[in-house]
Enzyme design. Structure first.
Site, short mmCIF file in Angstrom:
data_model
loop_
_atom_site.label_atom_id
_atom_site.label_comp_id
_atom_site.label_asym_id
_atom_site.label_seq_id
_atom_site.Cartn_x
_atom_site.Cartn_y
_atom_site.Cartn_z
N ASP A 180 -9.73 36.72 -14.76
CA ASP A 180 -8.49 36.68 -13.98
C ASP A 180 -7.84 38.07 -13.96
O ASP A 180 -7.78 38.76 -14.99
CB ASP A 180 -7.54 35.66 -14.63
CG ASP A 180 -6.28 35.40 -13.85
OD1 ASP A 180 -6.32 35.55 -12.61
OD2 ASP A 180 -5.26 35.06 -14.48
N GLU B 69 -7.09 39.66 -4.18
CA GLU B 69 -5.70 39.34 -3.88
C GLU B 69 -5.15 40.26 -2.81
O GLU B 69 -5.43 41.47 -2.81
CB GLU B 69 -4.85 39.44 -5.15
CG GLU B 69 -3.39 39.06 -4.94
CD GLU B 69 -2.61 38.96 -6.24
OE1 GLU B 69 -1.45 39.40 -6.27
OE2 GLU B 69 -3.17 38.44 -7.24
N GLY C 239 5.09 33.73 -14.11
CA GLY C 239 6.06 33.42 -15.15
C GLY C 239 6.79 32.12 -14.88
O GLY C 239 6.40 31.32 -14.03
N HIS D 278 -1.49 31.90 -7.12
CA HIS D 278 -1.11 32.46 -8.41
C HIS D 278 0.36 32.12 -8.65
O HIS D 278 1.09 31.79 -7.72
CB HIS D 278 -1.32 33.97 -8.42
CG HIS D 278 -2.75 34.36 -8.58
ND1 HIS D 278 -3.24 35.03 -9.67
CD2 HIS D 278 -3.83 34.15 -7.78
CE1 HIS D 278 -4.53 35.24 -9.54
NE2 HIS D 278 -4.92 34.69 -8.39
#
Length: 285
Positions: free
Chosen positions: A82, A134, A183, A210
Site C-alpha cells: 500500500d 493513484e 485518518g 482510500h
C-alpha cells in the site's frame, strides 16, 4: 485456496458489484484477525502493508507473515503493498512475493506520475503482479479542524485525466479522490458519487477508495454502487480495537500477554467481519 493478485479479485468484484476490503496490518495478531474474518465470511480480501508502516515492522517480516497466512487460508487473499512511494521499496515487495503493489506518485506532476507508474507496470505485470496507482490528492485529517470537507473539489481526480492515465499506464486499479480523507473524520464527509460514476464510465477500471474509515453503511454502499471495487480500511479498526483492549485490560487485571494476543485477534476479527458484510463480499470466495 490460492494466493491471488489484485486484478483477479477486483475483476470479480466489478462484475458482481461489490467491493473487496483492503485491510492494513502492522503485526501478526492483527493479520490473523483479518484472515479469520475473511474465512468466517467466506470472502476474498486484500491484506496490505503500507510503506509508511516500516517503522513498526519491516517489509521482509510482513512478507513472511502475511504470505504464509495467505497461502494457508481457505479464501482468496491478495498480499498488497500500500502507498509505495519509493521505487526500491516497490521492487523489494515484488521480489519478496507480494502479488500486488501500489505506485503512489499522486503528488508528482501528472506526466511524471504516468512515467513512474508505467515503469512499475512494465516490471510487475510481466511477473503476474498487479499494479494500483493513484490520481488526485487524498487529503489527510490531522485533527486540527482546519480541513474543510466541502471545499476539496480542486483535489478530486479529474475525469479526463483519469481516462488518459489509465490508457497510458495500463494499470489494474485506480485509486481516486472524491471526498474521502485519510485518518479519522472530524466532520461529516461530503462524497461526490457522480465523480466516481463518471470516472468508471470513461475508464471501465476497478476503482479504489482510500480513506475508507469511519463512513456510514450508506456511504460505503453508495460508493460501491457507483463503481468502487476496493475499499481501504484501517484507522477506525485500529482505534476501535485499541479501545476494546483498553476496556478488556481495565476489567481483567490478571490478564497475561497471551490473553491480550487472543483478545486482539477476536476484536480485529469482529470489526473486519462487519465491514466485509457491508462491502458486500461475504460468500464471494
Amino acid at each position: 485456496m490460492t494466493l491471488v493478485n489484485l486484478a483477479t479479485v477486483l475483476s470479480k468484484a466489478k462484475e458482481g458489484k461489490y467491493a473487496v476490503g483492503a485491510f492494513n496490518a502492522t503485526d501478526l495478531n492483527t493479520a490473523r484477525g483479518i484472515v479469520e474474518a475473511a474465512e468466517q465470511e467466506k470472502s476474498p480480501i486484500i491484506l496490505q502493508f503500507a510503506e509508511s508502516h516500516s517503522k513498526y515492522i519491516s517489509l521482509e517480516q510482513a512478507a513472511n507473515m502475511y504470505l504464509d497466512l495467505a497461502t494457508r487460508a481457505c479464501v482468496p487473499i491478495c498480499v498488497h503493498l500500500d502507498h509505495g512511494e519509493n521505487f526500491n521499496t516497490i521492487i523489494r515487495a515484488i521480489k519478496l512475493g507480494f502479488t500486488s503493489v501500489m505506485v503512489d506518485a499522486s503528488l508528482k506532476p501528472f506526466e511524471e506520475n504516468i512515467q513512474n507508474t508505467k515503469e512499475i507496470v512494465k516490471i510487475a505485470q510481466s511477473l503476474g503482479i498487479s499494479v494500483e496507482a493513484e490520481l488526485g490528492v487524498m487529503n489527510a485529517e490531522d485533527g486540527s479542524g482546519s480541513l474543510d470537507y466541502n471545499t476539496m473539489d480542486d483535489t478530486y481526480t479529474s475525469v479526463q485525466e483519469a481516462k488518459e492515465f489509465v490508457q497510458k499506464t495500463k494499470i489494474d486499479a485506480l485509486a481516486i479522490a472524491f471526498g474521502t480523507v485519510h485518518g479519522l473524520y472530524k466532520k461529516e464527509p461530503n462524497l461526490n458519487y457522480e465523480r466516481i460514476k463518471a470516472i468508471q464510465n470513461c475508464t471501465d477500471m476497478p476503482l479504489v477508495m482510500h480513506g475508507g474509515s469511519g463512513l456510514s453503511n450508506e456511504e460505503y454502499q453508495q460508493s460501491v454502487a457507483n463503481g468502487i471495487t476496493k475499499i481501504n480500511y484501517y484507522s477506525t479498526m485500529s482505534f476501535e480495537v485499541t479501545n476494546g483492549l483498553r476496556n478488556y485490560l481495565n476489567s481483567n487485571s490478571d490478564a497475561f500477554l497471551f490473553d491480550v494476543d487472543a483478545k486482539t485477534i477476536e476484536l480485529v476479527k469482529n470489526n473486519i467481519a462487519e465491514k466485509i458484510q457491508i462491502f458486500g463480499s461475504s460468500n464471494k470466495a
